[in-house]
Design an enzyme around this catalytic site. Structure first.
Site, PDB file in Angstrom:
ATOM      1  CG  ASP A 286      46.297  38.222  28.052  1.00  0.00           C
ATOM      2  OD1 ASP A 286      46.665  39.390  28.210  1.00  0.00           O
ATOM      3  OD2 ASP A 286      45.303  37.728  28.617  1.00  0.00           O
TER       4      ASP A 286
ATOM      5  CG  ASP B  88      46.205  40.327  34.050  1.00  0.00           C
ATOM      6  OD1 ASP B  88      46.853  39.888  35.020  1.00  0.00           O
ATOM      7  OD2 ASP B  88      46.371  41.468  33.579  1.00  0.00           O
TER       8      ASP B  88
ATOM      9  CG  ASP C 104      41.586  35.878  29.234  1.00  0.00           C
ATOM     10  OD1 ASP C 104      40.585  36.365  29.807  1.00  0.00           O
ATOM     11  OD2 ASP C 104      42.621  36.555  29.040  1.00  0.00           O
TER      12      ASP C 104
END
Length: 221
Positions: free
Chosen positions: A7, A9, A182
């Site tokens: 991922d 961001d 996250d």
């Protein structure tokens, strides 16, 4: 052969490129601060809460691309990359990417953020593959709409599998597969790989990772 998916961001980046792109355009006077800043924050809060309507968000996010020439957008993005993105590329993130690349893995970023914003960021990390939401174009200009399935939640699995198929591969082609994220929004894809890793996770993902015995790491200074 190993597969490594990241991922972007708040995972590889110590911040959100989607959010920062809108903030950058506001700072340049391209977008009206009063109108867009509150809306940008509202969508960001919905994403963190897991309630984001991805199509409503993309309508907000992609419309500015349709109002300007590609030449102007590219010029803005070069400044955006240097002033907003590079400071969010931590040494730990760069080292982790390099470790997997040096090991010969197939490495890709998988992100809901559109490919106009994220392609130069993937290149800055040295990552050869990008699976992102695609902004539609006509005659070389952005239309302000997405093309195909957004790379969001279960859409990430669909987009990854289509990409693997285009390479003549599938999940079974790999001895091990990683996904670093996250966000609890990425639980579907985290559950698909053999090596899920929670990176500076939100509270929901942290609790899930702890319960499942997944590694929890930090890529922050």
């Amino acid at each position: 052969m190993e597969l490594v998916l990241f991922d972007l961001d708040n995972t590889l980046l110590a911040g959100d490129s989607d959010f920062e792109w809108a903030q950058y355009l506001i700072s340049r006077g391209v977008l009206d601060k009063e109108v867009y800043e509150a809306r940008n924050q509202e969508f960001f809060d919905q994403y963190k809460a897991g309630t984001l309507d991805i199509f409503a968000f993309l309508d907000f996010q992609l419309k500015p691309l349709a109002r300007h020439s590609r030449e102007q957008l590219d010029a803005w993005h070069r400044e955006f990359l240097e002033t907003r993105i590079r400071p969010m590329m931590t040494p730990q993130s760069c080292a982790l990417v390099k470790k997997h690349l040096d090991a010969g893995a197939i490495v890709a970023i998988v992100t809901a953020t559109n490919s106009f914003v994220t392609f130069p960021i993937a290149r800055a990390f040295g990552i050869p593959h990008l699976i992102a939401t695609i902004p539609a174009q006509e005659d070389g200009a952005f239309t302000g709409k997405p093309r195909g399935m957004p790379a969001f939640k279960t859409g990430k699995i669909e987009r990854v599998e289509s990409w693997l198929e285009s390479l003549g591969l599938c999940w079974g082609s790999f001895t091990r597969s990683w996904f670093y994220s996250d966000s609890h929004n990425d639980l579907p894809l985290l559950g698909k790989v053999s090596e899920p890793v929670a990176v500076d996770p939100d509270d929901t993902l942290r609790a899930h990772a702890t319960a499942q015995g997944w590694p929890v790491i930090s890529l922050r200074d």
